[in-house]
Enzyme design. Structure first.
Site, PDB file in Angstrom:
ATOM      1  CG  HIS A   1      -9.807  -0.343   1.796  1.00 32.53           C
ATOM      2  ND1 HIS A   1     -10.089   0.289   0.608  1.00 32.53           N
ATOM      3  CD2 HIS A   1      -9.117   0.544   2.553  1.00 32.53           C
ATOM      4  CE1 HIS A   1      -9.581   1.511   0.627  1.00 32.53           C
ATOM      5  NE2 HIS A   1      -8.984   1.701   1.797  1.00 32.53           N
TER       6      HIS A   1
ATOM      7  CG  HIS B   1     -11.652   5.609   1.243  1.00 34.27           C
ATOM      8  ND1 HIS B   1     -10.664   6.480   0.831  1.00 34.27           N
ATOM      9  CD2 HIS B   1     -11.019   4.489   1.661  1.00 34.27           C
ATOM     10  CE1 HIS B   1      -9.488   5.895   0.976  1.00 34.27           C
ATOM     11  NE2 HIS B   1      -9.671   4.691   1.479  1.00 34.27           N
TER      12      HIS B   1
ATOM     13  CG  HIS C   1      -8.229   6.055   5.478  1.00 32.06           C
ATOM     14  ND1 HIS C   1      -7.254   5.139   5.843  1.00 32.06           N
ATOM     15  CD2 HIS C   1      -8.804   5.549   4.364  1.00 32.06           C
ATOM     16  CE1 HIS C   1      -7.258   4.133   4.973  1.00 32.06           C
ATOM     17  NE2 HIS C   1      -8.192   4.357   4.071  1.00 32.06           N
TER      18      HIS C   1
ATOM     19  CG  PHE D   1      -3.442   7.070   1.605  1.00 34.89           C
ATOM     20  CD1 PHE D   1      -4.459   6.479   2.333  1.00 34.89           C
ATOM     21  CD2 PHE D   1      -3.776   7.955   0.601  1.00 34.89           C
ATOM     22  CE1 PHE D   1      -5.795   6.769   2.075  1.00 34.89           C
ATOM     23  CE2 PHE D   1      -5.110   8.258   0.330  1.00 34.89           C
ATOM     24  CZ  PHE D   1      -6.119   7.672   1.069  1.00 34.89           C
TER      25      PHE D   1
ATOM     26  CG  HIS E   1      -4.810   6.008  -2.842  1.00 36.03           C
ATOM     27  ND1 HIS E   1      -3.539   5.523  -2.739  1.00 36.03           N
ATOM     28  CD2 HIS E   1      -5.558   5.283  -1.992  1.00 36.03           C
ATOM     29  CE1 HIS E   1      -3.513   4.543  -1.863  1.00 36.03           C
ATOM     30  NE2 HIS E   1      -4.720   4.366  -1.385  1.00 36.03           N
TER      31      HIS E   1
ATOM     32  CG  HIS F   1      -7.816   0.002  -2.273  1.00 36.31           C
ATOM     33  ND1 HIS F   1      -7.518   1.000  -3.173  1.00 36.31           N
ATOM     34  CD2 HIS F   1      -7.107   0.301  -1.142  1.00 36.31           C
ATOM     35  CE1 HIS F   1      -6.687   1.872  -2.601  1.00 36.31           C
ATOM     36  NE2 HIS F   1      -6.420   1.469  -1.382  1.00 36.31           N
TER      37      HIS F   1
ATOM     38  CG  HIS G   1      -2.007   1.017   1.149  1.00 35.11           C
ATOM     39  ND1 HIS G   1      -1.957   2.174   1.881  1.00 35.11           N
ATOM     40  CD2 HIS G   1      -3.143   1.089   0.421  1.00 35.11           C
ATOM     41  CE1 HIS G   1      -3.035   2.894   1.614  1.00 35.11           C
ATOM     42  NE2 HIS G   1      -3.767   2.271   0.729  1.00 35.11           N
TER      43      HIS G   1
HETATM   44 CU1  C2O Z   1      -5.451   2.877  -0.171  1.00 31.68          CU
HETATM   45 CU2  C2O Z   1      -8.220   3.483   2.157  1.00 31.68          CU
HETATM   46  O1  C2O Z   1      -6.666   3.638   1.092  1.00 31.68           O
END
Ligand code: C2O
Length: 546
Positions: A320, A286, A290, A307, A148, A157, A126
């Site tokens: 995810h 989303h 985070h 990230f 992203h 993802h 990631h």
């Molecule tokens: Cu690759 Cu929720 O991020």
């Protein structure tokens, strides 16, 4: 491309039109190509920095271990699912299941980082494809791979979870092992809290780098403007409207999944108006989760709020799984019928690389991720989806606010290019003209907030409203005037400079308020969460293809 050509060829009669078709197809291919997997021997140290407070830069060696064996290409034949993976809501997991998932992560964490199946290598996948670990292959210049902020977000993802789940399953000798999803959108059965299983200190799925206020009893706010003293009902309604605006009315592939990202596209060096475009699901809820989970005591909101470190927290994979589940729900379970994903060959043929359960490297393409069931992955249906699918955002206004706005000096703003950029401060309102012609039925009416720029040094959110001049950080987001939120989580190094365009479908909102006949609208933008300077280059209302 070949297939499409063949179909076209059979449809078109006469050599002349055939030649034209071929020429157009060839021309369309020039200068556009799908992202390729990078040369894995060319790893760069990824970095993330926080300039606020005592400045800090952290360097991350996210370089991926290269196994001895050759890289293989994914095929459904080779990776035939022997059993279904049925992912369930984390808050409904039994003690037995919790023990199983803990065991699997315990074994994954015990593997050496030179093993692609190890937790460390999994987290690095990631970090390296978000924080500039690898330059793109086959393009000139040093352009980082970025998964992203574009149409690559959902397929990348999905693949990531697919292999992660297979590795966990093989470590505990259970090929049917399935991840759980963090059902944070569920406002009736208790999914909208941090699943208790992740809060058990010193288990393998616990992470101490989390916001200490994020506890199982707190309802998770999906809206950045949720005030600390909002009642649970208010938070719940704001959450439902956030889901409604990102899932139900963001009905096109571009609005929901995000826009094009092709080989050679450089997010760090784009013209802002051409900057890749993140979809509603990514930019809104989303990113919000985070931010909410990351630890504000660390400068970089580690782990989940950045990230570079997000997937070091095992809750990442449950977060995810829910995003992946929502992609399925968006596609098949919406009231207007099945929706369509991108079909552009540069989307379909984009390549990624992962490790399988033997530690071997596998090359995959976005197109093979499009059918979740073909990958053996299913989601247990949850009733709570119906609540936001059927949410009726109540209007809090019922006449056009334009006359009042004109009277109080709200400016007219048009589309880019304008004379310079507009600093939107903490809040900004403008009067924007709608297209003069009537909307064709195959189009949607979309607000485009053009050329947004800011530095992503701290978390902030840009919240958009229609028909509320002077909207501010306390303006509620449960009503029909709310268009959506772009949650910006801190990013640095190559991603520090945010350049983006933000789009919202607005036709549904206007109808609910009863101002669908007006020629002009009041659009308001609010910046919440920090004092970051945000500028825009224009506001445009347009019709876009469904
Ligand atoms: Cu690759 Cu929720 O991020």
């Amino acid at each position: 491309m070949n297939m499409e050509l063949k179909i076209l060829r059979t449809k078109v009669h006469g050599l002349f039109s055939y030649l034209i078709t071929v020429t157009i197809a060839v021309l369309a291919c020039v200068g556009a190509a799908p992202l390729l997997i990078p040369d894995l021997t060319k790893c760069e140290i990824a970095s993330a920095s926080a300039p606020a407070g005592p400045p800090v830069t952290l360097y991350f060696n996210c370089c991926l271990p290269i196994p001895d064996g050759p890289m293989v290409d994914f095929s459904f034949e080779k990776y035939k699912p022997t059993t279904k993976h049925i992912r369930r809501a984390a808050h409904t997991a039994s003690e037995q299941y919790i023990a199983k998932i803990n065991k699997a992560y315990e074994l994954m964490k015990a593997l050496p980082e030179t093993d692609g199946r190890s937790f460390q290598a999994q987290a690095n996948l990631h970090c390296s494809f978000c924080n500039g670990g690898y330059p793109q292959r086959g393009v000139s210049g040093n352009i980082p791979v970025q998964v992203h902020f574009s149409w690559l977000f959902l397929p990348w993802h999905r693949w990531y979870l697919y292999f992660h789940e297979r590795i966990l399953g093989s470590l505990i000798g259970d090929p049917s092992f399935s991840l759980v999803f963090w059902n944070w959108d569920d406002q009736i059965n208790g999914g909208n809290r941090v699943p208790e299983m992740f809060t058990r200190v010193s288990t393998s799925i616990y992470d101490s780098n989390r916001n200490p206020n994020v506890q199982p009893s707190t309802v998770i706010p999906l809206a950045a403007t949720t005030a600390a003293n909002d009642s649970e009902t208010i938070v719940t309604n704001k959450n439902l409207n956030n889901m409604y605006q990102s899932m139900v009315t963001a009905s096109t592939a571009t609005l929901f999944m995000g826009g094009a990202y092709r080989a050679g596209d450089d997010l760090t060096n784009a013209t802002v108006l051409n900057a890749p475009f993140g979809g509603a699901i990514e930019n809104g809820v989303h990113n919000g989760i985070h931010f909410y989970t990351g630890d504000p005591r660390t400068q970089l909101l580690q782990d989940m709020g950045n990230f570079a470190t997000a997937s070091r927290d095992p809750i990442f994979y449950a977060h995810h799984s829910n995003i992946d589940r929502l992609w399925e729900v968006w596609r098949y379970d919406m009231p207007d019928g099945e929706r369509f994903v991108h079909t552009d060959p540069d989307f379909l043929n984009a390549e990624f690389v992962f490790y399988d359960e033997t530690g071997q490297m596998v090359r995959v393409t976005a197109k093979d991720a499009l059918d979740s069931k073909k990958l053996g992955v299913y989601y247990k249906k949850v009733r709570s989806d119906d609540l936001w699918i059927n949410y009726n955002p109540p209007p809090i206004t019922n006449v056009s606010a334009v006359p009042a706005a004109i009277a109080s000096g709200v400016p007219y703003v048009g589309e880019s290019p304008l004379n310079g950029t507009i600093n939107i401060g903490t809040n900004f309102s403008a009067i924007v003209k709608r297209p003069a012609e009537k909307k064709p039925s195959h189009k949607l009416e979309v607000l485009n907030i053009q050329g947004v720029q800011a530095l992503r040094d701290e978390f902030f959110a840009i919240i958009a409203f229609v028909n509320i001049p002077g909207a501010g950080p306390t303006t509620g987001t449960a009503s029909a005037e709310y268009l959506g939120t772009f949650n910006v989580i801190p990013a640095s190094g190559k991603n520090r400079h945010l350049m983006a365009n933000i789009k919202y479908e607005i036709g549904d909102n206007l109808k609910r308020i009863g101002i669908e006949k007006e020629e002009e609208l009041v659009i308001s933008l609010v910046v919440a969460g920090s004092n970051t300077t945000v500028t825009i280059e224009g506001l445009k209302i347009d019709y876009e293809d469904k």
